[in-house]
Motif scaffolding. Structure first.
Motif, PDB file in Angstrom:
ATOM      1  N   THR A 137     -41.688  81.603  42.203  1.00 57.19           N
ATOM      2  CA  THR A 137     -43.075  82.017  42.039  1.00 57.19           C
ATOM      3  C   THR A 137     -43.629  82.284  43.433  1.00 57.19           C
ATOM      4  OG1 THR A 137     -43.486  79.644  41.882  1.00 57.19           O
ATOM      5  CG2 THR A 137     -43.656  80.906  39.845  1.00 57.19           C
ATOM      6  N   GLU A 138     -44.098  83.487  43.638  1.00 60.51           N
ATOM      7  CA  GLU A 138     -44.462  83.934  44.982  1.00 60.51           C
ATOM      8  C   GLU A 138     -45.517  83.027  45.619  1.00 60.51           C
ATOM      9  OE1 GLU A 138     -45.445  88.041  45.156  1.00 60.51           O
ATOM     10  OE2 GLU A 138     -45.766  88.016  47.315  1.00 60.51           O
ATOM     11  N   GLY A 139     -45.162  82.464  46.765  1.00 65.82           N
ATOM     12  CA  GLY A 139     -46.108  81.648  47.506  1.00 65.82           C
ATOM     13  C   GLY A 139     -46.332  80.256  46.937  1.00 65.82           C
ATOM     14  N   VAL A 140     -45.646  79.923  45.851  1.00 65.04           N
ATOM     15  CA  VAL A 140     -45.810  78.600  45.228  1.00 65.04           C
ATOM     16  C   VAL A 140     -44.478  77.854  45.310  1.00 65.04           C
ATOM     17  CG1 VAL A 140     -46.316  77.350  43.095  1.00 65.04           C
ATOM     18  CG2 VAL A 140     -47.582  79.440  43.649  1.00 65.04           C
ATOM     19  N   LEU A 141     -44.553  76.630  45.803  1.00 70.46           N
ATOM     20  CA  LEU A 141     -43.376  75.793  45.993  1.00 70.46           C
ATOM     21  C   LEU A 141     -42.391  75.905  44.824  1.00 70.46           C
ATOM     22  CD1 LEU A 141     -42.316  73.599  47.979  1.00 70.46           C
ATOM     23  CD2 LEU A 141     -43.350  71.902  46.451  1.00 70.46           C
ATOM     24  N   THR A 142     -41.143  76.190  45.150  1.00 65.74           N
ATOM     25  CA  THR A 142     -40.083  76.332  44.148  1.00 65.74           C
ATOM     26  C   THR A 142     -38.877  75.573  44.659  1.00 65.74           C
ATOM     27  OG1 THR A 142     -40.888  78.519  43.494  1.00 65.74           O
ATOM     28  CG2 THR A 142     -38.600  78.001  42.952  1.00 65.74           C
ATOM     29  N   THR A 143     -38.521  74.454  44.015  1.00 67.84           N
ATOM     30  CA  THR A 143     -37.464  73.609  44.578  1.00 67.84           C
ATOM     31  C   THR A 143     -36.258  73.436  43.679  1.00 67.84           C
ATOM     32  OG1 THR A 143     -38.281  71.534  43.633  1.00 67.84           O
ATOM     33  CG2 THR A 143     -39.249  72.239  45.736  1.00 67.84           C
ATOM     34  N   ALA A 144     -36.295  73.942  42.445  1.00 69.39           N
ATOM     35  CA  ALA A 144     -35.211  73.693  41.493  1.00 69.39           C
ATOM     36  C   ALA A 144     -34.957  72.197  41.338  1.00 69.39           C
ATOM     37  CB  ALA A 144     -33.931  74.431  41.911  1.00 69.39           C
ATOM     38  N   GLY A 145     -35.973  71.393  41.609  1.00 69.87           N
ATOM     39  CA  GLY A 145     -35.826  69.940  41.475  1.00 69.87           C
ATOM     40  C   GLY A 145     -34.888  69.333  42.501  1.00 69.87           C
ATOM     41  N   SER A 146     -34.672  70.043  43.603  1.00 68.63           N
ATOM     42  CA  SER A 146     -33.698  69.579  44.604  1.00 68.63           C
ATOM     43  C   SER A 146     -34.348  69.395  45.959  1.00 68.63           C
ATOM     44  CB  SER A 146     -32.565  70.594  44.738  1.00 68.63           C
ATOM     45  OG  SER A 146     -31.603  70.138  45.687  1.00 68.63           O
ATOM     46  N   ARG A 147     -33.865  68.405  46.708  1.00 64.16           N
ATOM     47  CA  ARG A 147     -34.340  68.216  48.082  1.00 64.16           C
ATOM     48  C   ARG A 147     -33.893  69.353  48.987  1.00 64.16           C
ATOM     49  NH1 ARG A 147     -36.753  63.785  48.190  1.00 64.16           N
ATOM     50  NH2 ARG A 147     -36.016  61.976  47.018  1.00 64.16           N
ATOM     51  N   ILE A 148     -32.790  70.013  48.596  1.00 65.43           N
ATOM     52  CA  ILE A 148     -32.259  71.030  49.512  1.00 65.43           C
ATOM     53  C   ILE A 148     -33.194  72.242  49.583  1.00 65.43           C
ATOM     54  CG2 ILE A 148     -30.758  72.514  48.076  1.00 65.43           C
ATOM     55  CD1 ILE A 148     -28.581  71.639  50.344  1.00 65.43           C
ATOM     56  N   LEU A 149     -34.106  72.364  48.619  1.00 64.94           N
ATOM     57  CA  LEU A 149     -35.095  73.441  48.691  1.00 64.94           C
ATOM     58  C   LEU A 149     -36.476  72.903  49.068  1.00 64.94           C
ATOM     59  CD1 LEU A 149     -34.033  75.883  45.833  1.00 64.94           C
ATOM     60  CD2 LEU A 149     -34.351  76.447  48.238  1.00 64.94           C
ATOM     61  N   ASP A 150     -36.504  71.780  49.743  1.00 64.81           N
ATOM     62  CA  ASP A 150     -37.774  71.213  50.231  1.00 64.81           C
ATOM     63  C   ASP A 150     -38.595  72.300  50.930  1.00 64.81           C
ATOM     64  OD1 ASP A 150     -37.634  68.628  49.402  1.00 64.81           O
ATOM     65  OD2 ASP A 150     -37.082  67.763  51.353  1.00 64.81           O
ATOM     66  N   GLY A 151     -39.811  72.454  50.493  1.00 66.32           N
ATOM     67  CA  GLY A 151     -40.731  73.355  51.195  1.00 66.32           C
ATOM     68  C   GLY A 151     -40.546  74.834  50.916  1.00 66.32           C
ATOM     69  N   PHE A 152     -39.611  75.209  50.033  1.00 63.51           N
ATOM     70  CA  PHE A 152     -39.328  76.634  49.814  1.00 63.51           C
ATOM     71  C   PHE A 152     -40.448  77.308  49.027  1.00 63.51           C
ATOM     72  CE2 PHE A 152     -37.139  79.994  47.191  1.00 63.51           C
ATOM     73  CZ  PHE A 152     -36.978  80.907  48.227  1.00 63.51           C
ATOM     74  N   LYS A 153     -41.075  78.296  49.645  1.00 63.38           N
ATOM     75  CA  LYS A 153     -42.088  79.102  48.960  1.00 63.38           C
ATOM     76  C   LYS A 153     -41.573  80.528  48.887  1.00 63.38           C
ATOM     77  CE  LYS A 153     -46.092  76.281  49.852  1.00 63.38           C
ATOM     78  NZ  LYS A 153     -47.377  76.109  50.582  1.00 63.38           N
ATOM     79  N   PRO A 154     -41.110  80.951  47.717  1.00 61.05           N
ATOM     80  CA  PRO A 154     -40.462  82.256  47.623  1.00 61.05           C
ATOM     81  C   PRO A 154     -41.412  83.383  48.027  1.00 61.05           C
ATOM     82  CG  PRO A 154     -40.187  81.008  45.582  1.00 61.05           C
ATOM     83  CD  PRO A 154     -41.181  80.260  46.422  1.00 61.05           C
ATOM     84  N   PRO A 155     -40.870  84.384  48.743  1.00 64.31           N
ATOM     85  CA  PRO A 155     -41.692  85.551  49.081  1.00 64.31           C
ATOM     86  C   PRO A 155     -41.706  86.589  47.960  1.00 64.31           C
ATOM     87  CG  PRO A 155     -39.581  85.668  50.213  1.00 64.31           C
ATOM     88  CD  PRO A 155     -39.562  84.400  49.405  1.00 64.31           C
TER      89      PRO A 155
END
Lengths: 493, 95
Positions: free
Chosen positions: A83-101
């Protein structure tokens, strides 16, 4: 405001168009319900401001008489959807902080149909699990409780936050994804409707990949009609997903004619498992009686490969996952844990970022694809997959849809089955074959177990025949008359 | 098949996941149990059966070989844990 959180999509649609309430009022009631649902841990991110902005835009369209299919409907979005600009982590720590462009195709279609985003729903890490116990950010609780027993139960998984949010009346509906049962099993555990469409019906673009040949997005709702409405808004060809099917999207809601006379309903005898609870057998028989009473004809059919679908899945899914998850390397997004060399940085990052179940599956996948084992495991599993699909092909020569239980049990307690991965995998015994064959399937709440927990029945159809699946599902829904509600209702009773 | 600790260590290296020796034994047991369960597939006669490579009954679509996307370096780098001068950064790989 609690009355607004009880509505189905179809009811809310009528109320919005009839000016009985505004999209903003509907959004506000659900924003409050999302906050009240925090004890369930069903949301990883709440987006109240975005919800209100989207609701205001919906109100303008409604005022102009330009309402679209999902205008003003507040949804929870599984955290697997970018979701553009909204935190998306797939429930994983490895995507901590990922905000899809960028925005996933399915969510973009939902917004283009007027839907309103309430937030991102919790899930098993990378959609690997049947319990929502493998979430990096804590387990999700099922809003249902066993009668006379206050122990927290799992909502099922992997779309457990979505299912819990919809069951608890925190969202009218939610998106889910289903790789081996991840929409249908949590729908069954939480007493809601969950549909996995045909592989290729909904675009996978922008959905964090788990097992690309099996993953499919679908709606999680409180009625079959809602599933039809929402699927219509999610589906459609997308050039950005090469496996997205270039076929027209029918009017699924129009398929709900209430008439299943003359349809042949297949009942696979291999699904009568040893040791399955008698009440699930009994519920299945009631389902058979319901469709018969509606003028359909039950036929006994055989799916001889049923027993082998699950072990084949546990080669194919981890193999694809080990490949898909290679991209999490600490370089381009998410977590990075430093190391003395590039390899050490990869290894440290992935050790810290992946939870136990993800690590287990990546290792299994790496092993079955490694030199010397590929033919014995992966190729064998792909051959068995062909045989599983042939089973369904032969069955559909003799019937129009199949009717089965969704899962071999009701929801279990958080902590149960934790020490035995295979016992956990067996949750998906009735759902996995459908993914291997790429077919549409739906779970409909059909009754309560003796301990008061919901149980679902599954309807499986031919590829791209969601219409018939939905039509039969609605007959079961009507006959079952499922009105029970969970113990915990975020949106009030 | 029963996996030993050395095999677990090897696949962990292939998968680029650091595995402390203290966890190897436990994981070897877990993975062996799963693999043994999976091996019941050996009972299925698959002689002459085509392995399924795609469940979608369609050919992969072709398109013109032309640029349809791009020009979004800032967006791509925005999520990087570290970047410099318009590039992703990694630990030094050439001495």
């Amino acid at each position: 405001m609690s009355a607004l959180t009880q509505l189905t999509i179809a009811e809310a649609r009528a109320g919005l168009r009839g000016r009985q309430f505004s999209a903003r009022e509907l959004a506000e009631a659900h924003i409050a319900a999302v906050a009240a649902a925090r004890p369930l841990n069903a949301f990883l991110a709440e987006t109240p401001e975005r919800a209100l902005a989207m609701a205001d835009a919906a109100d303008q369209r409604l005022q102009r008489g330009e309402a679209r299919a999902m205008e003003g409907i507040p949804l929870a979005i599984k955290d697997l959807f970018c979701t553009e600009g909204v935190l998306t982590t797939a429930g994983s720590r490895i995507l901590d902080g990922f905000k899809p462009p960028y925005e996933s195709t399915v969510t973009a279609k939902l917004w283009a149909a007027g839907a309103v985003m309430l937030g991102k729903a919790n899930m098993d890490e990378f959609a690997m699990g049947s319990s929502n116990v493998t979430c990096a950010h804590g387990a999700v609780e099922n809003p249902w409780r066993r009668r006379g027993d206050n122990r927290p139960l799992v909502p099922g998984g992997s779309s457990g936050g979505s299912a819990a949010a919809v069951a608890a009346r925190a969202a009218i509906a939610a998106t889910g994804t289903d790789t081996g049962g991840s929409i249908r099993q949590p729908a069954s555990f939480c007493g809601i409707v969950g549909m996995k469409p045909t592989y290729g019906r909904c675009s996978r673009w922008g959905i964090v990949a788990f097992a690309s040949s099996l993953d499919q997005a679908g709606p999680m709702t409180r009625s079959v009609r809602d599933a039809a409405i929402m699927l219509g808004a999610m589906a459609g060809h997308d050039p950005k997903d090469s496996t997205s099917a270039p076929v027209p999207v029918p009017d699924f809601e129009a398929a709900l004619t209430g008439d299943i006379r003359g349809l042949k309903i297949g009942v696979p005898h291999e699904y009568r498992l040893d040791g399955m609870p008698a009440e699930i057998e009994a519920l299945w028989q009631r389902g058979i009686d319901w469709v018969k009473a509606a003028g359909a004809e039950p036929v006994e059919i055989s799916l001889p490969m049923t027993k082998y679908a699950l072990p084949a899945y546990y080669i194919i899914a981890p193999a694809e996952a080990s490949s898909n998850l290679a991209r999490y390397d600490g370089v381009r997004f998410g977590l990075r844990v430093p190391g003395g060399s590039l390899d050490e940085m990869y290894e440290n990052t992935r050790a810290a970022g992946f939870g136990a179940e993800v690590r287990r599956r990546v290792l299994i996948g790496t092993y079955v694809l490694s030199a010397g084992y590929y033919d014995a495991y992966y190729l064998k599993a792909q051959q068995v997959r062909t045989l599983v699909a042939r089973d369904f092909g032969a069955a559909f020569q003799r019937c129009d849809v199949l009717l089965t239980p969704t899962a071999p049990s009701a929801a279990f307690a958080i902590g149960e089955k934790q020490d035995d991965p295979i016992a956990m995998y067996l949750n998906d015994v009735f759902t996995v074959p459908v993914n291997l064959a790429g077919l549409p399937g739906i779970s409909v709440p059909a009754g309560l177990a003796a301990d008061g927990l919901p149980l679902g029945l599954q309807v499986i159809g031919r590829a791209f025949d969601e219409a018939t699946v939905l039509r039969v599902a609605e007959i079961i829904e009507t006959a079952a008359g499922f009105t029970a509600k969970p113990a915990f209702l975020a949106g009030g009773g | 098949m029963a996996l030993d600790k050395a095999t677990v260590a090897k696949i962990a290296t292939l998968a680029r996941i650091k595995l402390p020796p203290s966890e190897q034994e436990h994981l070897a047991g877990e993975l062996s149990t799963i693999l043994t369960w999976i091996e019941q597939l050996g009972e299925v006669d698959t002689a002459g059966v085509e392995p399924m490579s795609s469940v979608a009954a369609m050919e992969l679509p072709m398109r013109n070989d032309e640029v349809t996307d791009g020009g979004c370096r800032e967006k791509i780098l925005a999520n990087a844990p570290d970047s410099a001068g318009g590039f992703f950064t990694v630990p030094k790989v050439v001495e």
